[in-house]
Scaffold this motif. Structure first.
Motif, PDB file in Angstrom:
ATOM      1  N   GLU A   1       0.818  -1.200   0.000  1.00  0.00           N
ATOM      2  CA  GLU A   1       0.000   0.000   0.000  1.00  0.00           C
ATOM      3  C   GLU A   1       0.860   1.260   0.000  1.00  0.00           C
ATOM      4  OE1 GLU A   1      -3.188   0.508  -0.400  1.00  0.00           O
ATOM      5  OE2 GLU A   1      -3.604  -1.626  -0.656  1.00  0.00           O
ATOM      6  N   LYS A   2       2.012   1.207   0.662  1.00  0.00           N
ATOM      7  CA  LYS A   2       2.878   2.388   0.736  1.00  0.00           C
ATOM      8  C   LYS A   2       3.458   2.767  -0.624  1.00  0.00           C
ATOM      9  CE  LYS A   2       7.169  -0.038   1.930  1.00  0.00           C
ATOM     10  NZ  LYS A   2       8.250  -0.188   2.936  1.00  0.00           N
ATOM     11  N   ASP A   3       3.361   1.843  -1.603  1.00  0.00           N
ATOM     12  CA  ASP A   3       3.881   2.127  -2.935  1.00  0.00           C
ATOM     13  C   ASP A   3       2.920   2.967  -3.776  1.00  0.00           C
ATOM     14  OD1 ASP A   3       6.298   0.633  -2.644  1.00  0.00           O
ATOM     15  OD2 ASP A   3       5.161  -1.221  -2.934  1.00  0.00           O
ATOM     16  N   ARG A   4       1.683   3.161  -3.300  1.00  0.00           N
ATOM     17  CA  ARG A   4       0.692   3.926  -4.054  1.00  0.00           C
ATOM     18  C   ARG A   4       1.002   5.423  -4.029  1.00  0.00           C
ATOM     19  NH1 ARG A   4      -4.293   1.336  -5.195  1.00  0.00           N
ATOM     20  NH2 ARG A   4      -4.637  -0.636  -4.076  1.00  0.00           N
ATOM     21  N   ASN A   5       0.453   6.136  -4.998  1.00  0.00           N
ATOM     22  CA  ASN A   5       0.459   7.585  -4.969  1.00  0.00           C
ATOM     23  C   ASN A   5      -0.484   8.078  -3.876  1.00  0.00           C
ATOM     24  OD1 ASN A   5       2.214   8.003  -7.227  1.00  0.00           O
ATOM     25  ND2 ASN A   5       0.508   7.526  -8.620  1.00  0.00           N
ATOM     26  N   PRO A   6      -0.356   9.330  -3.460  1.00  0.00           N
ATOM     27  CA  PRO A   6      -1.263   9.875  -2.428  1.00  0.00           C
ATOM     28  C   PRO A   6      -2.746   9.744  -2.786  1.00  0.00           C
ATOM     29  CG  PRO A   6       0.597  11.338  -2.734  1.00  0.00           C
ATOM     30  CD  PRO A   6       0.708  10.296  -3.806  1.00  0.00           C
ATOM     31  N   ASP A   7      -3.054   9.769  -4.097  1.00  0.00           N
ATOM     32  CA  ASP A   7      -4.470   9.670  -4.504  1.00  0.00           C
ATOM     33  C   ASP A   7      -4.936   8.227  -4.655  1.00  0.00           C
ATOM     34  OD1 ASP A   7      -3.175   8.852  -6.768  1.00  0.00           O
ATOM     35  OD2 ASP A   7      -4.022  10.384  -8.103  1.00  0.00           O
ATOM     36  N   GLY A   8      -4.088   7.269  -4.286  1.00  0.00           N
ATOM     37  CA  GLY A   8      -4.470   5.865  -4.328  1.00  0.00           C
ATOM     38  C   GLY A   8      -4.117   5.146  -5.609  1.00  0.00           C
ATOM     39  N   THR A   9      -3.687   5.880  -6.633  1.00  0.00           N
ATOM     40  CA  THR A   9      -3.272   5.231  -7.879  1.00  0.00           C
ATOM     41  C   THR A   9      -1.848   4.692  -7.738  1.00  0.00           C
ATOM     42  OG1 THR A   9      -2.420   7.316  -8.783  1.00  0.00           O
ATOM     43  CG2 THR A   9      -4.740   6.771  -9.221  1.00  0.00           C
ATOM     44  N   TRP A  10      -1.474   3.880  -8.711  1.00  0.00           N
ATOM     45  CA  TRP A  10      -0.120   3.339  -8.700  1.00  0.00           C
ATOM     46  C   TRP A  10       0.783   4.203  -9.585  1.00  0.00           C
ATOM     47  CZ3 TRP A  10       0.686  -0.214  -5.164  1.00  0.00           C
ATOM     48  CH2 TRP A  10      -0.365  -1.031  -4.754  1.00  0.00           C
TER      49      TRP A  10
END
Length: 521
Positions: A135-144
């Motif tokens: 999950e920590k690899d996601r962008n702040p907006d939840g996208t990858w």
């Protein structure tokens, strides 16, 4: 036993080589040549990484077997090395039997020690990067992030390496070995990464999903995960060498694969297997093209073979080493390249070579004369020699600190000073005089020009080896094998040497925006 073992990253065979690949090979080659020139026994390894899902998919898209696909791309990478005058001692492919055997031995050793276990995993997987994500690899907006490409959620059984058990050890090791990663600010990035808990590393893929890989020695239904396979190449290439070559002195890699593969996975893998660690890692930066990210898909791309065809190997090598500060990013533009080429190579070094050969042929029958008597302390000769002593004293520290741009800056400053010295002495005027004093000064001037050129060539030899060999041949000089310190002594080594009539190494080029308009070599 070699004193110095250096490696590059092995290049993934999912596409042809580009400027970044060329830079890494040239940088490593320069380091290797510097060490050889200073008397070290060097072993230099490079190669290609051939397993993984992207290769399997690319081969299927082409309608060929993975091995055939790898053979074709690996040949392109291998062929680039002589074109760049890279002096590697070995080239490893991860499809070779010697590599597969060592990978299997290492995996079995770790499995027998209880460092590898099987567990079910559910999570997100990036096909492009061939890794599971958190999950920590996601962008702040939840996208990858775009670098991961398509990300899918999967559940499957796999084998895991107990990476997390060694996190505290690795932090202690990096704290105690502050120079393990060069430059130092990259090591700080590794320690920042290690502030977050490590997960155990998934080291396998089910054969039903990925066939193109090394089967696990303890479970033939799985193949080895790419990093556990690829990273082992540095050790597998020399594991059976006698006398022993391991451990490596330096791994030269790009900053994008420092964390976590080379600075986290690799040291822990070696520690767990009771294999000595390398001395350190050199993490270089990226080249952009005219300020934008290099990408073949957008046409923002430099193909090194085409560039060598247009400008020559040494011109490219010189630019790469002169413009990039090792560890930082740099920008590549053809306009910038042409300006550097003309200023340093054509108008400066090439000019010095042409003037030296021309004047010695014109006024000394093509033979380097031996000056008589000592030069006056305040004479231009003494000033030039003093500058040389300052230059040669500074160069080793620049080399040892991988600051090749500074070493080249100092060397070209000396070349400029030599050209300025020629203007002061004006041998074309001295040669017209019948005065004995002028004739004696002419002899001294010609000898000084030749010696200064020879010395500058010594410092340039690791950077532009082909051109330096031509310069030395034109001066009638055969350098010793490794006696670098003696070579750097100002003297009369060239006295009596027969020089070439002429030699144009770096013809001046007209400013263009296309490599096709440049002179062919």
């Amino acid at each position: 036993m070699p004193d110095f073992y250096i490696t590059t990253a092995i290049d993934y065979v999912n596409g042809p080589p580009h400027l970044g690949h060329a830079y890494e090979k040239v940088l490593t080659d320069v380091i290797a040549r510097v060490r050889r020139m200073r008397g070290d026994r060097v072993y230099f390894l490079t190669g290609v990484d051939e397993h993984g899902q992207k290769v399997q998919q690319s081969a299927r898209a082409r309608g060929v077997a993975p091995q055939q696909f790898c053979d074709e791309i690996a040949a392109e990478f291998r062929a680039l090395l002589p074109r760049l005058d890279v002096s590697n001692d070995d080239f490893i492919r991860t499809t070779e039997a010697r590599h597969k055997r060592v990978v299997c031995d290492l995996l079995q050793r770790l499995y027998d020690k209880g460092e590898i276990y099987k567990a079910e995993y559910r999570g997100y997987y990036s096909t492009r990067q061939e890794q599971f994500l958190q999950e920590k690899d996601r962008n702040p907006d939840g996208t990858w992030p775009e670098l991961f490409g398509e990300v899918t959620e999967i559940t499957e059984s796999n084998y895991f390496f107990k990476l997390s058990a060694y996190q505290d050890w690795l932090v202690r090791f990096l704290t105690e070995n502050e120079a393990f990663v060069f430059p130092k600010f990259r090591q700080k990035q590794v320690l920042e990464f290690l502030k977050e808990p490590l997960n155990d590393l998934c080291i396998s893929r089910p054969k039903e999903r990925l066939e193109w890989g090394i089967p696990l020695p303890f479970d033939a239904d799985f193949v080895t995960y790419v990093w556990f396979d690829a990273l082992t190449n540095y050790y597998s290439a020399v594991a059976d060498k006698e006398p022993a070559i391991w451990p490596a002195t330096w791994h030269v890699i790009g900053k994008d694969i420092l964390v976590p593969p080379h600075a986290v996975y690799w040291p822990i893998m070696l520690k767990a297997a009771d294999i000595p660690l390398p001395r350190g890692i050199i993490a270089h930066g990226w080249w952009s093209i005219r300020g934008d990210k290099m990408a073949k898909s957008t046409g923002n791309f430099v193909e090194p073979n085409a560039f060598v065809d247009s400008y020559g190997t040494d011109a490219l090598r010189y630019f790469l080493m002169r413009e990039m500060v090792v560890g930082q990013d740099s920008d590549f533009s053809e306009t910038q390249f042409q300006a550097r080429y003309n200023a340093d190579l054509a108008n400066n070094l090439g000019n010095l070579l042409n003037r030296t050969l021309n004047m010695i042929n014109r006024f000394a029958d093509g033979v380097v004369p031996a000056p008589e008597g000592a030069a006056e302390a305040a004479a231009p000769e003494a000033e030039l020699r003093a500058l040389w002593e300052e230059t040669r004293a500074a160069i080793p520290a620049h080399w040892d600190g991988f600051q090749f741009h500074l070493a080249l800056e100092r060397t070209i400053t000396f070349v400029s000073a030599t050209n300025a010295y020629i203007e002061k002495r004006a041998p074309w005027k001295l040669g017209k005089s019948s005065e004995p004093a002028d004739r004696a000064l002419l002899v001294r001037t010609l000898a000084t020009m030749a010696e200064a050129l020879r010395l500058a060539a010594v410092l340039l030899r690791p950077i532009i080896p082909g051109s330096v060999a031509k310069i030395e041949a034109a001066l009638g000089y055969t350098p010793p094998e490794t006696d670098w310190a003696a070579e750097c002594e100002w003297g009369t080594r060239l006295s009596g040497a027969k020089v070439a009539e002429s030699l144009v190494l770096f013809p001046r080029i007209q400013a263009t925006t296309s490599a096709e308009a440049a002179p062919k070599k």
